[in-house]
Scaffold this motif. Structure first.
Motif, short mmCIF file in Angstrom:
data_model
loop_
_atom_site.label_atom_id
_atom_site.label_comp_id
_atom_site.label_asym_id
_atom_site.label_seq_id
_atom_site.Cartn_x
_atom_site.Cartn_y
_atom_site.Cartn_z
N SER A 190 76.59 20.83 -14.83
CA SER A 190 76.50 21.60 -16.23
C SER A 190 75.81 20.86 -17.10
CB SER A 190 77.99 22.02 -16.80
OG SER A 190 78.55 20.82 -17.00
N ILE A 191 74.97 21.42 -17.88
CA ILE A 191 74.20 20.66 -18.90
C ILE A 191 73.94 21.41 -20.25
CG2 ILE A 191 71.87 21.51 -17.85
CD1 ILE A 191 70.78 18.82 -18.83
N ASP A 192 74.04 20.89 -21.27
CA ASP A 192 73.67 21.51 -22.50
C ASP A 192 72.30 22.17 -22.53
OD1 ASP A 192 74.54 22.09 -25.60
OD2 ASP A 192 72.67 21.03 -25.66
N PRO A 193 71.88 23.59 -22.98
CA PRO A 193 70.76 24.00 -23.00
C PRO A 193 69.73 23.14 -23.89
CG PRO A 193 72.42 25.60 -23.26
CD PRO A 193 73.24 24.32 -23.30
N LYS A 194 70.09 22.62 -24.91
CA LYS A 194 68.93 22.05 -25.80
C LYS A 194 68.70 20.67 -24.76
CE LYS A 194 70.66 23.48 -30.21
NZ LYS A 194 71.14 23.14 -31.69
N GLU A 195 69.89 19.96 -24.20
CA GLU A 195 69.49 18.87 -23.59
C GLU A 195 68.53 19.22 -22.34
OE1 GLU A 195 71.66 15.12 -21.70
OE2 GLU A 195 72.92 16.73 -22.40
N GLN A 196 68.86 20.33 -21.80
CA GLN A 196 67.99 20.65 -20.63
C GLN A 196 66.58 20.91 -20.80
OE1 GLN A 196 69.38 24.04 -18.48
NE2 GLN A 196 67.61 24.38 -17.26
N SER A 197 66.36 21.59 -22.14
CA SER A 197 65.06 21.71 -22.68
C SER A 197 64.36 20.48 -23.04
CB SER A 197 65.21 22.97 -23.88
OG SER A 197 63.78 23.30 -24.50
N ARG A 198 65.09 19.81 -23.46
CA ARG A 198 64.32 18.32 -23.84
C ARG A 198 63.98 17.55 -22.56
NH1 ARG A 198 68.52 15.82 -25.69
NH2 ARG A 198 68.73 14.05 -24.17
N PHE A 199 64.79 17.64 -21.55
CA PHE A 199 64.22 17.11 -20.23
C PHE A 199 63.16 17.85 -19.65
CE2 PHE A 199 68.49 14.72 -20.42
CZ PHE A 199 68.24 13.32 -20.01
N LEU A 200 63.21 19.07 -19.63
CA LEU A 200 62.23 19.91 -19.21
C LEU A 200 60.82 19.59 -19.76
CD1 LEU A 200 61.09 22.14 -17.29
CD2 LEU A 200 61.84 23.68 -19.19
N SER A 201 60.98 19.40 -20.99
CA SER A 201 59.72 19.16 -21.93
C SER A 201 59.07 17.69 -21.52
CB SER A 201 59.79 19.16 -23.38
OG SER A 201 60.35 20.38 -23.59
N GLY A 202 60.05 16.76 -21.15
CA GLY A 202 59.62 15.57 -20.64
C GLY A 202 59.16 15.52 -19.44
N LEU A 203 59.61 16.35 -18.25
CA LEU A 203 59.02 16.46 -17.06
C LEU A 203 57.98 17.13 -17.11
CD1 LEU A 203 59.66 16.16 -13.75
CD2 LEU A 203 60.57 18.67 -14.05
N VAL A 204 57.63 18.21 -17.73
CA VAL A 204 56.13 18.84 -17.74
C VAL A 204 55.18 18.02 -18.56
CG1 VAL A 204 55.00 20.69 -19.18
CG2 VAL A 204 57.41 21.16 -18.14
N ASP A 205 55.56 17.02 -19.58
CA ASP A 205 54.45 16.15 -20.23
C ASP A 205 54.23 15.10 -19.21
OD1 ASP A 205 53.43 15.17 -22.62
OD2 ASP A 205 54.50 13.47 -22.13
N LEU A 206 55.22 14.59 -18.46
CA LEU A 206 54.77 13.64 -17.43
C LEU A 206 53.72 14.11 -16.33
CD1 LEU A 206 55.55 10.60 -16.41
CD2 LEU A 206 57.26 11.69 -15.00
N ASN A 207 54.08 15.35 -15.96
CA ASN A 207 53.37 15.93 -14.85
C ASN A 207 52.24 16.36 -15.21
OD1 ASN A 207 54.96 15.33 -12.34
ND2 ASN A 207 56.30 17.03 -13.01
N GLN A 208 52.05 16.68 -16.43
CA GLN A 208 50.58 17.03 -17.13
C GLN A 208 49.59 15.97 -17.06
OE1 GLN A 208 52.10 19.33 -20.78
NE2 GLN A 208 50.45 20.99 -20.22
N ARG A 209 50.26 14.73 -17.71
CA ARG A 209 49.45 13.57 -17.73
C ARG A 209 48.86 13.27 -16.25
NH1 ARG A 209 52.80 9.52 -19.97
NH2 ARG A 209 54.45 10.73 -20.30
N GLU A 210 49.57 13.55 -15.44
CA GLU A 210 49.16 13.15 -13.89
C GLU A 210 48.37 14.14 -13.17
OE1 GLU A 210 52.55 12.09 -11.62
OE2 GLU A 210 52.91 10.03 -13.03
N GLY A 211 48.18 15.27 -13.81
CA GLY A 211 47.37 16.39 -13.52
C GLY A 211 48.27 17.28 -12.31
N LEU A 212 49.56 17.20 -12.44
CA LEU A 212 50.22 17.89 -11.33
C LEU A 212 50.76 19.17 -12.02
CD1 LEU A 212 52.05 14.97 -9.73
CD2 LEU A 212 50.35 16.06 -8.57
N TYR A 213 50.72 19.32 -13.39
CA TYR A 213 51.27 20.64 -14.00
C TYR A 213 50.05 20.81 -15.00
CZ TYR A 213 56.22 20.27 -12.62
OH TYR A 213 57.38 20.25 -11.85
N LYS A 214 49.84 22.18 -15.00
CA LYS A 214 48.74 22.67 -15.81
C LYS A 214 48.81 24.25 -16.24
CE LYS A 214 45.98 20.89 -12.95
NZ LYS A 214 45.03 20.51 -12.35
#
Length: 239
Positions: free
Chosen positions: A122-146
């Motif tokens: 279980s995870i708080d929805p706001k915290e999940q959203s924050r971690f999701l944004s971090g994962l997306v940002d990291l992979n965008q910088r590596e060219g893996l998410y676009k």
């Protein structure tokens, strides 16, 4: 509701079904194209939209948040996602928020903000959203998410094409190329093609050895490093 006799059908294809990662691999460009087949062969009046998603393979990942305390960066909060795609790219004929509403976008995972990552526990929805944004940002910088909105071309309302770049750091495995036909905010048709990304030649040998014979792989790596260091010292003394 549209009857089956009047529903369009997607006939998708990809330029490569098998992407081989060899020595010197610098990435690839994938062309996703196809046709929209309408009953009677005549496109209806009005505009249709195409959304293409290339993703895979799913993997478990643990994200850790860094926090600076007394001038030292340490690991703070963390969370685990069970099914984060190693690569995710979405291309659409128009901005996604102009094609479908938020609910439909979430159901079909249209867009980086709508990825379904299956958090462990279980995870708080706001915290999940924050971690999701971090994962997306990291992979965008590596060219893996676009996200490439407005990059799908539709010709004469029948043919479509989209180009997606795959970086050299792309993970190996099975990928899916999903194509969706959208009209008036509703998904009318969908189709899937599979793509395999695999190592080939020496890179495949190294990857296989590291996975199935880790002890001998580690010993060999150490011996090779020592040999290269010794050869470097010999060459340096002769110069």
């Amino acid at each position: 509701m549209t009857s089956a006799a009047t529903e369009p059908v997607l006939v998708p294809e990809v330029s490569q079904r098998d992407i081989q990662i060899k020595y010197g691999f610098t990435g690839a460009e994938l062309l996703l194209f196809g046709a929209i087949v309408y009953p009677g062969g005549t496109p209806p009046s009005g505009d249709n939209d195409i959304v293409v998603i290339l993703k895979g393979p799913p993997q478990s990942i643990i994200l850790r948040e860094k926090q600076k305390i007394a001038g030292i960066w340490i690991n703070a909060a963390s969370t685990e996602f069970r099914s984060a795609p190693g690569y995710y790219a979405v291309a659409s004929s128009r901005p996604i928020d102009k094609i479908v509403d938020e609910r439909t976008a979430a159901i079909y995972e249209f867009g980086l903000g709508n990825l379904q990552l299956s958090p462990a526990g279980s995870i708080d929805p706001k915290e999940q959203s924050r971690f999701l944004s971090g994962l997306v940002d990291l992979n965008q910088r590596e060219g893996l998410y676009k996200q490439q909105e407005g990059s799908v071309e539709i010709l004469e309302g029948v043919l479509y094409q989209a180009r997606l770049s795959i970086p050299a750091s792309v993970p190996t495995g099975l990928y899916t190329a999903e194509t969706f036909l959208v009209r008036d905010g509703q998904v009318l048709a969908a189709a899937v093609r599979e793509i395999e990304v695999r190592k080939f030649g020496f890179e495949r040998f190294v990857a296989t050895a590291a996975e199935y014979q880790p002890f001998f792989y580690g010993v060999s790596a150490v011996l090779i490093s020592l040999l290269l260091g010794w050869l470097g010292g010999v060459v340096f003394r002769k110069i």
